[in-house]
Design a protein around this motif. Structure first.
Motif, mmCIF file in Angstrom:
data_model
loop_
_atom_site.group_PDB
_atom_site.id
_atom_site.type_symbol
_atom_site.label_atom_id
_atom_site.label_comp_id
_atom_site.label_asym_id
_atom_site.label_seq_id
_atom_site.Cartn_x
_atom_site.Cartn_y
_atom_site.Cartn_z
ATOM 1 N N ALA A 14 7.812 1.757 -16.599
ATOM 2 C CA ALA A 14 7.075 1.956 -17.847
ATOM 3 C C ALA A 14 7.873 2.796 -18.835
ATOM 4 C CB ALA A 14 5.731 2.620 -17.556
ATOM 5 N N LEU A 15 8.534 3.832 -18.330
ATOM 6 C CA LEU A 15 9.285 4.711 -19.222
ATOM 7 C C LEU A 15 10.506 4.014 -19.797
ATOM 8 C CD1 LEU A 15 9.328 7.528 -20.387
ATOM 9 C CD2 LEU A 15 10.655 8.278 -18.422
ATOM 10 N N ASP A 16 11.181 3.223 -18.973
ATOM 11 C CA ASP A 16 12.339 2.469 -19.475
ATOM 12 C C ASP A 16 11.914 1.498 -20.579
ATOM 13 O OD1 ASP A 16 13.998 3.791 -17.763
ATOM 14 O OD2 ASP A 16 14.066 2.197 -16.256
ATOM 15 N N LEU A 17 10.761 0.871 -20.386
ATOM 16 C CA LEU A 17 10.275 -0.072 -21.394
ATOM 17 C C LEU A 17 9.842 0.643 -22.668
ATOM 18 C CD1 LEU A 17 8.172 -2.368 -19.038
ATOM 19 C CD2 LEU A 17 10.236 -3.051 -20.280
ATOM 20 N N GLN A 19 10.955 3.543 -23.783
ATOM 21 C CA GLN A 19 11.946 4.495 -24.287
ATOM 22 C C GLN A 19 12.155 4.334 -25.793
ATOM 23 O OE1 GLN A 19 15.732 4.184 -22.363
ATOM 24 N NE2 GLN A 19 16.581 5.998 -23.327
ATOM 25 N N GLY A 20 12.073 5.444 -26.506
ATOM 26 C CA GLY A 20 12.275 5.432 -27.943
ATOM 27 C C GLY A 20 11.107 4.900 -28.737
ATOM 28 N N ARG A 21 10.024 4.540 -28.042
ATOM 29 C CA ARG A 21 8.877 3.948 -28.722
ATOM 30 C C ARG A 21 7.616 4.797 -28.581
ATOM 31 N NH1 ARG A 21 12.515 0.678 -26.841
ATOM 32 N NH2 ARG A 21 13.025 -1.293 -27.874
ATOM 33 N N VAL A 22 7.720 5.886 -27.856
ATOM 34 C CA VAL A 22 6.593 6.813 -27.674
ATOM 35 C C VAL A 22 7.055 8.188 -28.117
ATOM 36 C CG1 VAL A 22 5.558 5.482 -25.788
ATOM 37 C CG2 VAL A 22 7.268 7.229 -25.268
ATOM 38 N N PRO A 23 6.124 9.111 -28.374
ATOM 39 C CA PRO A 23 6.527 10.458 -28.788
ATOM 40 C C PRO A 23 7.489 11.094 -27.795
ATOM 41 C CG PRO A 23 4.179 10.142 -29.134
ATOM 42 C CD PRO A 23 4.656 8.928 -28.405
ATOM 43 N N ALA A 24 8.428 11.861 -28.329
ATOM 44 C CA ALA A 24 9.460 12.469 -27.492
ATOM 45 C C ALA A 24 8.856 13.379 -26.421
ATOM 46 C CB ALA A 24 10.436 13.255 -28.364
ATOM 47 N N GLU A 25 7.749 14.043 -26.750
ATOM 48 C CA GLU A 25 7.120 14.950 -25.787
ATOM 49 C C GLU A 25 6.615 14.197 -24.561
ATOM 50 O OE1 GLU A 25 3.469 18.238 -25.601
ATOM 51 O OE2 GLU A 25 3.959 17.199 -27.475
ATOM 52 N N GLY A 376 5.319 4.144 -33.077
ATOM 53 C CA GLY A 376 6.633 3.947 -32.478
ATOM 54 C C GLY A 376 6.922 2.499 -32.171
ATOM 55 N N TRP A 377 5.916 1.803 -31.667
ATOM 56 C CA TRP A 377 6.133 0.398 -31.334
ATOM 57 C C TRP A 377 6.117 -0.486 -32.581
ATOM 58 C CZ3 TRP A 377 5.961 1.031 -25.862
ATOM 59 C CH2 TRP A 377 6.699 0.051 -25.173
ATOM 60 N N ARG A 378 5.330 -0.120 -33.575
ATOM 61 C CA ARG A 378 5.390 -0.864 -34.838
ATOM 62 C C ARG A 378 6.795 -0.779 -35.432
ATOM 63 N NH1 ARG A 378 0.438 1.631 -36.094
ATOM 64 N NH2 ARG A 378 1.498 2.951 -37.640
ATOM 65 N N ASP A 379 7.373 0.410 -35.368
ATOM 66 C CA ASP A 379 8.737 0.565 -35.878
ATOM 67 C C ASP A 379 9.720 -0.283 -35.074
ATOM 68 O OD1 ASP A 379 7.774 2.342 -37.728
ATOM 69 O OD2 ASP A 379 8.360 4.144 -36.610
ATOM 70 N N ALA A 380 9.505 -0.353 -33.754
ATOM 71 C CA ALA A 380 10.403 -1.144 -32.908
ATOM 72 C C ALA A 380 10.310 -2.627 -33.255
ATOM 73 C CB ALA A 380 10.062 -0.926 -31.433
ATOM 74 N N VAL A 381 9.087 -3.120 -33.472
ATOM 75 C CA VAL A 381 8.915 -4.525 -33.869
ATOM 76 C C VAL A 381 9.560 -4.755 -35.234
ATOM 77 C CG1 VAL A 381 7.229 -6.305 -34.471
ATOM 78 C CG2 VAL A 381 6.822 -4.817 -32.496
ATOM 79 N N TYR A 382 9.362 -3.815 -36.142
ATOM 80 C CA TYR A 382 9.949 -3.940 -37.482
ATOM 81 C C TYR A 382 11.478 -4.005 -37.375
ATOM 82 C CZ TYR A 382 10.859 -2.966 -42.431
ATOM 83 O OH TYR A 382 11.300 -3.038 -43.725
ATOM 84 N N ARG A 383 12.060 -3.143 -36.529
ATOM 85 C CA ARG A 383 13.518 -3.166 -36.359
ATOM 86 C C ARG A 383 13.970 -4.487 -35.756
ATOM 87 N NH1 ARG A 383 12.590 2.148 -34.531
ATOM 88 N NH2 ARG A 383 12.722 1.447 -32.365
ATOM 89 N N ALA A 384 13.218 -4.990 -34.773
ATOM 90 C CA ALA A 384 13.595 -6.256 -34.149
ATOM 91 C C ALA A 384 13.589 -7.391 -35.164
ATOM 92 C CB ALA A 384 12.642 -6.565 -32.993
ATOM 93 N N VAL A 385 12.601 -7.383 -36.059
ATOM 94 C CA VAL A 385 12.489 -8.444 -37.067
ATOM 95 C C VAL A 385 13.606 -8.324 -38.097
ATOM 96 C CG1 VAL A 385 11.082 -9.289 -38.978
ATOM 97 C CG2 VAL A 385 10.018 -8.803 -36.766
ATOM 98 N N HIS A 386 13.928 -7.096 -38.488
ATOM 99 C CA HIS A 386 14.870 -6.896 -39.599
ATOM 100 C C HIS A 386 16.306 -6.646 -39.154
ATOM 101 C CE1 HIS A 386 11.056 -6.300 -41.722
ATOM 102 N NE2 HIS A 386 11.718 -6.499 -42.839
ATOM 103 N N THR A 387 16.551 -6.578 -37.839
ATOM 104 C CA THR A 387 17.907 -6.284 -37.372
ATOM 105 C C THR A 387 18.926 -7.271 -37.915
ATOM 106 O OG1 THR A 387 17.157 -5.201 -35.344
ATOM 107 C CG2 THR A 387 19.367 -6.108 -35.328
#
Length: 537
Positions: A14-17, A19-25, A376-387
């Motif tokens: 779960a953490l690997d999946l 990663q970078g998409r949830v709060p750092a804490e 965090g996940w919205r940003d990840a989807v946005y990056r995937a779309v716009h990469t």
């Protein structure tokens, strides 16, 4: 141990999946659990129990009573335990105590059967004025297998204790035992009232069913019961796994809240259709389709037009060649300059309007897929779309160049029309020569060649060579006009086929570089959500 190992593997997944998409804490907390757990399991199944309490609660006296020693210094007014001390009831497990960073270590004889696999820790006072003491308590609270929280009759309702320690440990209630120490100072009725009040406070903290014992280090009240409980925990050899399972559950719940429970979905057909339309506009597909139509007309007219004037059409360039297009799929025309393994077209740069529409389409796609997801996940989807947004023009251009537009084939009927035109030209030339020959022969007074007049007797009769000239010219013009209509129909058909072929190529680019990365991110979210669900239930 197999259960905790499975839970740790699931948390890792779960953490690997996530990663970078949830709060750092939340991510740091989970990684700390994953870093500590294997080392704790490898250190052995001995049970580590920490005795924690406030200044003056009799914590050290209770430690001495449980161990049957006087190892801990006792002081009623100020903290006397400056660093954590360990009492092992068997050979010292240095690996485990090194992991816990406990410097003061003693081996003592087990005062009761079953306590041999127990390590008892005397922590500094959690309300000490020394910051280092509080930090030491906080550190070990996050590591030890079991806690004994020592309360005293005067300060058991202390807000600092409940807010800083007990309430945050509500999800670790399986590893907590609460002790009301110094019970010898209370009457039996007061003990009952205090225990009842403590129970209500613990329930308010979320610590339902946590055991509460009344003890006295002076009279020995409750000491044997507490030893029995500790022995039972040590003999079960499950305390470490129980604590780690609670840690995993807390970390998973933290990820659970950070991930949320958005409903995942694929991209709708309407959105894909809009995106493909916007990609087509950005790729210049309408320009290419018009060029295909014009190219077929151009080539058709050259092939079937009246030979005496069609040379004028050769002065105009082929519209597709002007765009550096027209090769078969996967190959570039010989005259094109190489661009890697393909060639670059000469299509004009996309307009600002097309760029704006494409950006709008990408944003709509990202919004549709990430609806309800955490930031965090919205940003990840946005990056995937716009990469790939910056490289899309080149990708689309390559796709257009590589598309077989099916315009490099010459239809058979063009050859037939061309042959007929040349036959008509031959008839015109032959008729003209025939007529010219008779003019020359007449000039020199020689007999003329018979021209075989054709027509009704007594009516207009036209010589055959005249018919050949006039008829050839008229038929050639009519044939050109009819073939022009057919060529227009063929050009429209070719444009339609080209549009379909280009739509497929553009859709492949959209699928590979936009939709697939975005859907992979959504699938990643679903997998992370499923992994967390396997832990939290």
């Amino acid at each position: 141990m197999s259960q905790i190992a499975s839970q740790l593997a699931t948390l890792t997944e779960a953490l690997d999946l996530a990663q970078g998409r949830v709060p750092a804490e939340a991510e740091a907390h989970a990684r700390a659990v994953l870093a500590h757990a294997p080392r704790r399991l490898a250190a052995g199944a001995q049970t580590v129990v920490a005795i924690a309490g406030a200044t003056g609660s009799g914590k050290s006296s209770l430690f001495n009573a449980l161990t049957g020693t006087r190892l801990a210094e006792q002081g009623p007014r100020r903290p006397t335990t400056s660093s954590t001390m360990a009492a092992s009831f068997s050979a010292t497990n240095n690996q485990l105590l090194d992991l816990l960073a406990v410097p003061r270590r003693h081996e003592v004889e087990a005062p009761a059967d079953g306590m041999q696999d127990l390590i008892l820790l005397d922590l500094p006072d959690h309300d000490s004025t020394a910051t280092a003491h509080r930090d030491e308590v906080d550190r070990l609270v996050a590591l030890v297998d079991q806690f004994i929280w020592v309360l005293d009759p005067q300060k058991y309702a202390d807000a600092a204790l409940h807010q800083r320690y007990l309430r945050p440990l509500a999800r670790h209630r399986e590893v907590i035992t609460v002790v009301l120490n110094q019970a010898d100072k209370l009457s039996p009725e007061d003990i009952s009232r205090c225990l009842a009040h403590i129970r209500r406070l613990l329930d308010d903290d979320g610590l339902h069913d946590v055991p509460i014992l009344a003890t006295s280090a002076v009279t020995g009240m409750g000491i044997d019961d507490l030893r029995t409980r500790l022995a039972r925990l040590a003999q079960g050899k499950r305390a470490a796994a129980t604590r780690l399972q609670a840690d995993v559950a807390v970390a998973a719940r933290s990820l659970d809240g950070a991930i949320g429970r958005a409903e995942t979905r694929g991209v709708s057909r309407e959105t894909v259709s809009r995106l493909n339309a916007q990609l087509s506009a950005a790729a210049g597909v309408p320009i290419v389709v018009d060029a295909v139509r014009s190219s077929v007309r151009h080539r058709g007219r050259l092939a079937t037009g009246w030979p005496l004037v069609k040379w004028i059409g050769r002065l105009k360039p082929d519209p597709l060649k002007r765009l550096r297009l027209g090769g078969r799929r996967g190959t570039a025309p010989a005259e094109l300059e190489p661009m890697g393994d393909l060639a670059r077209s000469s299509l004009p740069a996309r307009s600002a309007a097309a760029s704006s529409h494409l950006s709008t389409g990408l944003r709509s796609l990202a919004n549709e897929l990430s609806d309800g997801m955490p930031a965090g996940w919205r940003d990840a989807v946005y990056r995937a779309v716009h990469t790939s947004e910056a490289t899309l023009p080149d990708q689309l251009d390559r796709a257009v160049v590589a598309t077989d537009l099916k315009v490099d084939r010459t239809p058979v009927w063009w050859q037939v029309i061309r042959g007929l035109q040349w036959l008509l030209i031959a008839a015109v030339v032959a008729g003209a020569l025939w007529l010219t020959l008779n003019v020359v022969l007449g000039y020199f007074g020689l007999p003329r060649v018979d021209v075989y007049p054709m027509g009704p007797d007594g009516g207009l009769q036209v010589p055959v060579p005249t018919l050949m000239v006039i008829g050839g010219l008229l038929l050639g013009i009519v044939l050109s006009a009819l073939s022009g209509l057919a060529i227009n129909a063929a050009a429209n058909g070719a444009a339609k086929r080209a549009r379909k072929a280009l739509a497929v190529s553009v859709a492949e680019v959209g699928r590979e570089h936009v939709v697939a990365p975005a859907e992979a991110e959504v699938q990643r979210y679903a997998q992370a959500r499923a992994a967390v669900d396997r832990i939290v239930g």
